[in-house]
Write a protein that holds these residues in place. Structure first.
Motif, PDB file in Angstrom:
ATOM      1  N   LYS A 173      58.640  46.317  35.690  1.00  0.00           N
ATOM      2  CA  LYS A 173      59.013  45.533  37.354  1.00  0.00           C
ATOM      3  C   LYS A 173      59.388  44.313  36.492  1.00  0.00           C
TER       4      LYS A 173
ATOM      5  N   LEU B 253      52.071  48.123  47.869  1.00  0.00           N
ATOM      6  CA  LEU B 253      52.902  47.224  48.961  1.00  0.00           C
ATOM      7  C   LEU B 253      54.557  47.768  48.082  1.00  0.00           C
TER       8      LEU B 253
ATOM      9  N   HIS C  67      61.556  42.040  37.749  1.00  0.00           N
ATOM     10  CA  HIS C  67      61.830  41.369  38.979  1.00  0.00           C
ATOM     11  C   HIS C  67      60.873  40.236  39.087  1.00  0.00           C
TER      12      HIS C  67
ATOM     13  N   ASP D 137      54.453  50.027  41.197  1.00  0.00           N
ATOM     14  CA  ASP D 137      54.123  51.323  42.060  1.00  0.00           C
ATOM     15  C   ASP D 137      55.099  52.123  42.891  1.00  0.00           C
ATOM     16  N   GLY D 138      55.242  51.217  42.962  1.00  0.00           N
ATOM     17  CA  GLY D 138      57.125  51.231  43.927  1.00  0.00           C
ATOM     18  C   GLY D 138      57.803  51.974  42.967  1.00  0.00           C
ATOM     19  N   GLU D 139      57.533  51.375  41.815  1.00  0.00           N
ATOM     20  CA  GLU D 139      58.594  51.961  40.994  1.00  0.00           C
ATOM     21  C   GLU D 139      58.655  53.258  39.773  1.00  0.00           C
TER      22      GLU D 139
ATOM     23  N   LYS E 163      48.799  42.103  46.128  1.00  0.00           N
ATOM     24  CA  LYS E 163      50.107  41.042  45.864  1.00  0.00           C
ATOM     25  C   LYS E 163      50.016  40.518  46.375  1.00  0.00           C
TER      26      LYS E 163
ATOM     27  N   SER F 281      54.851  39.151  43.711  1.00  0.00           N
ATOM     28  CA  SER F 281      55.429  40.709  43.155  1.00  0.00           C
ATOM     29  C   SER F 281      54.373  39.667  41.504  1.00  0.00           C
TER      30      SER F 281
ATOM     31  N   ASN G 112      49.722  47.912  43.482  1.00  0.00           N
ATOM     32  CA  ASN G 112      49.095  46.625  44.816  1.00  0.00           C
ATOM     33  C   ASN G 112      49.628  47.778  46.256  1.00  0.00           C
TER      34      ASN G 112
ATOM     35  N   GLY H 165      64.355  45.206  35.214  1.00  0.00           N
ATOM     36  CA  GLY H 165      65.393  44.727  35.989  1.00  0.00           C
ATOM     37  C   GLY H 165      65.506  46.032  37.154  1.00  0.00           C
TER      38      GLY H 165
HETATM   39  C1  TPP Z   1      66.771  50.525  40.643  1.00  0.00           C
HETATM   40  C2  TPP Z   1      66.281  49.305  41.574  1.00  0.00           C
HETATM   41  N1  TPP Z   1      65.999  49.952  42.905  1.00  0.00           N
HETATM   42  C3  TPP Z   1      66.127  48.463  43.257  1.00  0.00           C
HETATM   43  C4  TPP Z   1      65.304  47.240  43.437  1.00  0.00           C
HETATM   44  C5  TPP Z   1      65.285  46.316  43.658  1.00  0.00           C
HETATM   45  N2  TPP Z   1      63.809  46.332  44.122  1.00  0.00           N
HETATM   46  C6  TPP Z   1      62.981  44.941  43.637  1.00  0.00           C
HETATM   47  S1  TPP Z   1      61.910  44.551  43.908  1.00  0.00           S
HETATM   48  C7  TPP Z   1      61.174  46.294  44.661  1.00  0.00           C
HETATM   49  C8  TPP Z   1      60.324  46.660  44.997  1.00  0.00           C
HETATM   50  C9  TPP Z   1      59.135  46.893  44.012  1.00  0.00           C
HETATM   51  O1  TPP Z   1      57.702  47.013  44.498  1.00  0.00           O
HETATM   52  P1  TPP Z   1      56.788  47.748  43.387  1.00  0.00           P
HETATM   53  O2  TPP Z   1      57.104  48.761  42.602  1.00  0.00           O
HETATM   54  O3  TPP Z   1      55.406  48.374  43.917  1.00  0.00           O
HETATM   55  O4  TPP Z   1      56.579  45.892  42.996  1.00  0.00           O
HETATM   56  P2  TPP Z   1      55.973  45.141  43.479  1.00  0.00           P
HETATM   57  O5  TPP Z   1      57.340  43.983  43.610  1.00  0.00           O
HETATM   58  O6  TPP Z   1      54.783  45.818  44.275  1.00  0.00           O
HETATM   59  O7  TPP Z   1      55.290  44.276  42.640  1.00  0.00           O
HETATM   60  C10 TPP Z   1      62.310  46.621  44.873  1.00  0.00           C
HETATM   61  C11 TPP Z   1      63.125  47.496  45.216  1.00  0.00           C
HETATM   62  C12 TPP Z   1      66.088  47.646  41.761  1.00  0.00           C
HETATM   63  N3  TPP Z   1      65.464  46.126  41.362  1.00  0.00           N
HETATM   64  N4  TPP Z   1      65.995  48.221  40.740  1.00  0.00           N
END
Ligand code: TPP
Ligand code: MG
Length: 276
Positions: free
Chosen positions: A69, A182, A71, A150-152, A242, A34, A180, A119
């Motif tokens: 994001k 994904l 993470h 994008d998942g966010e 990604k 990521s 991305n 986070g």
């Molecule tokens: C509220 C919440 N739910 C679940 C997670 C766990 N989590 C960490 S990364 C991730 C996927 C995120 O996907 P995306 O936003 O597309 O980021 P990418 O990794 O593709 O950059 C998830 C679900 C989290 N950090 N926060």
């Protein structure tokens, strides 16, 4: 930097990827895949677009950044270190107890240059709208930048914040979506499709531009457009890959959060050198 010459930035991007690999390998965890997705976006912001003073990190006139994001903290830490906010060797303390470099950004640990904790996906953009409103109330001309996954964007809170930013005409707010396609365990369409993401943001009252998210020229054009347009918040849909930069990681969700073996790490570092 000479306009149109991005050699230096591309070199910086490679260094950032090397740091990300080394620090997550040392920690035995962390989201390098990521992080790779947003390396050029963060480098374009911190080395070109944002008004910041790494030797005076709390300068009141600085532009602010929120990593929605969270993470992708290794990418943010790497860019802050390379930009001179703190010594590069400190990157190797990632995820250690007591380190200023927690697995997700924690502001109370006092890392220079870090403006917000994040986070929990979805919350960062709300934090940023609050910061943007504070700037408006102060009559200040600094801006706020946010990076969203994008998942966010599947989080409901994102759209509540999007409504508020448009209502309050936060033209000092620039959100970049790391598009991305994904998330952690599948594609956006498999998990929960976002449909026409551009049309959705436009319908919420935002000015929307698209960019190639690993191309500094394209990112710079989109950021310049956001700088020029007044009266509404700005959204840049940055098309990314990604894991970009290391072929065996690119697009391969096996690597979303898996620690690399020693052989994989060596292979990844080698791939970065070859590609550059
Ligand atoms: C509220 C919440 N739910 C679940 C997670 C766990 N989590 C960490 S990364 C991730 C996927 C995120 O996907 P995306 O936003 O597309 O980021 P990418 O990794 O593709 O950059 C998830 C679900 C989290 N950090 N926060
Ligand atoms: Mg994603």
């Amino acid at each position: 930097m000479e306009s149109g010459n991005y050699d230096n930035l591309n070199e910086i991007a490679t260094r950032l990827r090397r740091h990300i690999l080394e620090m997550t390998a040392r920690a035995g965890s962390g989201h390098y895949m990521s992080s790779f997705s947003c390396v050029e976006i963060l480098a374009a912001l911190y080395f070109q677009e944002m008004q910041v003073r790494p030797d005076d990190p709390a300068w009141p006139g600085r532009d602010r950044f929120v990593l929605g994001k969270g993470h992708a903290a290794p990418a943010l830490y790497a860019v802050l270190a390379e930009r001179g906010y703190f010594p590069v060797p400190e990157l190797m303390t990632l995820r250690q107890v007591g380190s200023r470099l927690q697995g997700h950004p924690v502001k109370s640990y006092g890392l220079p240059g870090l403006d917000a904790s994040s986070g929990s996906l979805g919350q960062g953009i709300s934090t940023a709208v609050g910061i943007a409103l504070a700037a408006q109330l102060d009559g200040a001309d600094w801006r706020v930048f946010v990076l969203l996954g994008d998942g966010e964007c599947q989080e409901g809170q994102v759209w509540e914040a999007a409504m508020a930013a448009a209502h309050f005409k936060c033209d000092n707010l620039v959100v970049i979506v790391d598009y991305n396609a994904l998330q952690s365990t599948g594609t956006l369409d498999e998990i929960m499709s976002l449909g026409d993401l551009r049309a959705k943001w436009e319908a919420f009252g935002w000015s929307v531009t698209e960019a190639r998210g690993h191309d500094f020229g394209s990112l710079q054009d989109a950021l310049a457009g956001a700088r020029a347009r007044k009266g509404m918040p700005h959204l840049i849909l940055a098309h990314t890959m990604k894991g970009h930069g290391v072929p065996f990681i690119e697009g391969n969700l096996e690597y979303h959060s898996k620690p690399l073996s020693a052989d994989e790490l060596a292979g990844a570092l080698h791939a970065l050198e070859v590609r550059h």
